[in-house]
Design a protein around this motif. Structure first.
Motif, PDB file in Angstrom:
ATOM      1  N   GLU A  25       0.823  -1.222   0.000  1.00  0.00           N
ATOM      2  CA  GLU A  25       0.000   0.000   0.000  1.00  0.00           C
ATOM      3  C   GLU A  25       0.856   1.271   0.000  1.00  0.00           C
ATOM      4  OE1 GLU A  25      -3.158  -0.103   2.978  1.00  0.00           O
ATOM      5  OE2 GLU A  25      -2.829  -2.266   3.137  1.00  0.00           O
ATOM      6  N   THR A  85       0.151   5.397  -1.577  1.00  0.00           N
ATOM      7  CA  THR A  85      -0.638   6.313  -2.400  1.00  0.00           C
ATOM      8  C   THR A  85       0.213   7.057  -3.421  1.00  0.00           C
ATOM      9  OG1 THR A  85      -0.414   8.042  -0.716  1.00  0.00           O
ATOM     10  CG2 THR A  85      -2.374   6.652  -0.614  1.00  0.00           C
ATOM     11  N   SER A 127      -5.363  -2.089  -1.684  1.00  0.00           N
ATOM     12  CA  SER A 127      -4.951  -2.156  -0.287  1.00  0.00           C
ATOM     13  C   SER A 127      -5.111  -3.587   0.209  1.00  0.00           C
ATOM     14  CB  SER A 127      -5.821  -1.223   0.556  1.00  0.00           C
ATOM     15  OG  SER A 127      -7.155  -1.715   0.624  1.00  0.00           O
TER      16      SER A 127
END
Length: 347
Positions: free
Chosen positions: A261, A263, A271
């Motif tokens: 995970e 961003t 995720s």
């Protein structure tokens, strides 16, 4: 080694074992790897600092977004460091792993054998070719039969003159749209699987049209879909209807980026919660015997030494969360033990 001697066995870098010896297994990891096939020279001067930078805690926040400019992150070369990292998996109950480093990623059979001896882990090595950007310069002129012969030799004789034999075919890398050389590799891999009884593990293009097309190519070459592991499902955008269609093909389904995970990653990453949700759905639809899991450790950022979750994340963190979500012990054992055993055993 003829096919008859492999049938019903699992082939590790130290020799064949009975399937009952496999135990808890992650089906998509890398112990040593060179991913410089993905290196790109950045246009911007400020980004060129990443070329000579080291993976450090203060760089983790930007490492994924600058990954293609970051050689230190792309290369896992230190055998002793690999041993220290993967022993954490062994210490929490891990028994075996499939090392999906193949041609194009600096596969190192003798080093894998050393790691296996040092850790007591069963290490199963891959064969065939990775993604198009890692192909050798002569790939255009390689015949399908010559690639088939290479893979069969890896499995029955050993890689090069090492005597260390591959135990599966993969990870076969695909981009989307595909190209003639990739189709040639897929077809050659299917033919080698038919000849040896090995399972084929796929790195699909990150597009929902890619996995079905790959299955069509492999089955068109005669391979039964039950001998296909479709990896990286957590990198392919999809909904439950798409997942059910894939499952009904009969292939194994692999969620293999647990712990990734981030961003800032250049591509969308599922995720851990999303992956568990997809696995729950597959079980609810009756496909619990086709699910595999792993971390795809392939960068320094994933090592615990550099702040990553390492090879033990699934056993330390995901399995307890599965239990809290209501996964049965039978399902967990299938995912960790039964399904990998069935997938990697030669037929």
């Amino acid at each position: 080694m003829p096919k008859s001697e492999l049938t019903g066995r699992i082939q590790t870098v130290l020799g064949t074992i009975d399937p009952s010896e496999l135990g808890i297994t992650h089906t998509h990891e890398h112990l040593l790897i060179d991913m410089m096939c993905y290196f790109e020279m950045p246009e911007e001067a400020s980004k060129r600092e990443w070329i000579d930078a080291k993976v450090t805690m203060d760089r983790l926040g930007g490492a994924m977004s600058n990954f293609s400019h970051f050689p230190h992150a792309m290369q896992l070369f230190d055998t002793d460091e690999a041993i220290r990292e993967v022993l954490k998996y062994k210490h929490v109950g891990g028994n075996s792993l499939m090392d999906t480093t193949n041609v194009g990623l600096a596969r190192d059979p003798l080093a894998l054998a050393r790691i296996s001896r040092a850790t007591g882990l069963n290490v199963i090595m891959g064969s065939s070719y990775y993604v198009p950007v890692s192909y050798p310069e002569d790939m255009d002129t390689k015949s399908e039969q010559s690639i088939t012969d290479e893979i069969i030799r890896d499995i029955t004789v050993g890689v090069g003159d090492t005597g260390v034999r591959s135990g599966f075919i993969g990870e076969i890398g695909n981009f989307w749209p595909t190209n003639p050389n990739t189709i040639k590799v897929l077809q050659a891999s299917a033919h080698a699987a038919l000849e040896t009884g090995a399972v084929v593990l796929i790195h699909p293009g990150f597009d929902p049209d890619s996995p079905p097309a790959i299955i069509e190519t492999l089955t068109g070459a005669g391979l039964d879909p039950s001998r296909i592991i479709m990896g990286h499902l957590d990198l392919v955008p999809h909904d439950f209807a798409w997942l059910k269609d894939l499952a009904q093909s009969g292939c194994y389904m692999e969620w293999d980026i647990f712990g990734w995970e981030d961003t800032m990653a250049p591509m969308p990453l599922s995720s851990d919660v999303e992956s568990m949700g997809n696995i729950e759905y597959a079980i609810s639809e009756g496909f619990g015997d086709k699910i595999l899991v792993a971390h795809d450790v392939c960068t320094k950022m994933q090592y615990t030494k550099y702040g990553g979750k390492g090879y033990a994340h699934i056993l330390e963190n995901i399995v307890p969360r599965m239990r809290k979500r209501g996964f049965t012990e039978e399902s967990i054992q299938s995912i960790l033990v039964g399904n990998p055993k069935n997938a990697v055993t030669f037929v």
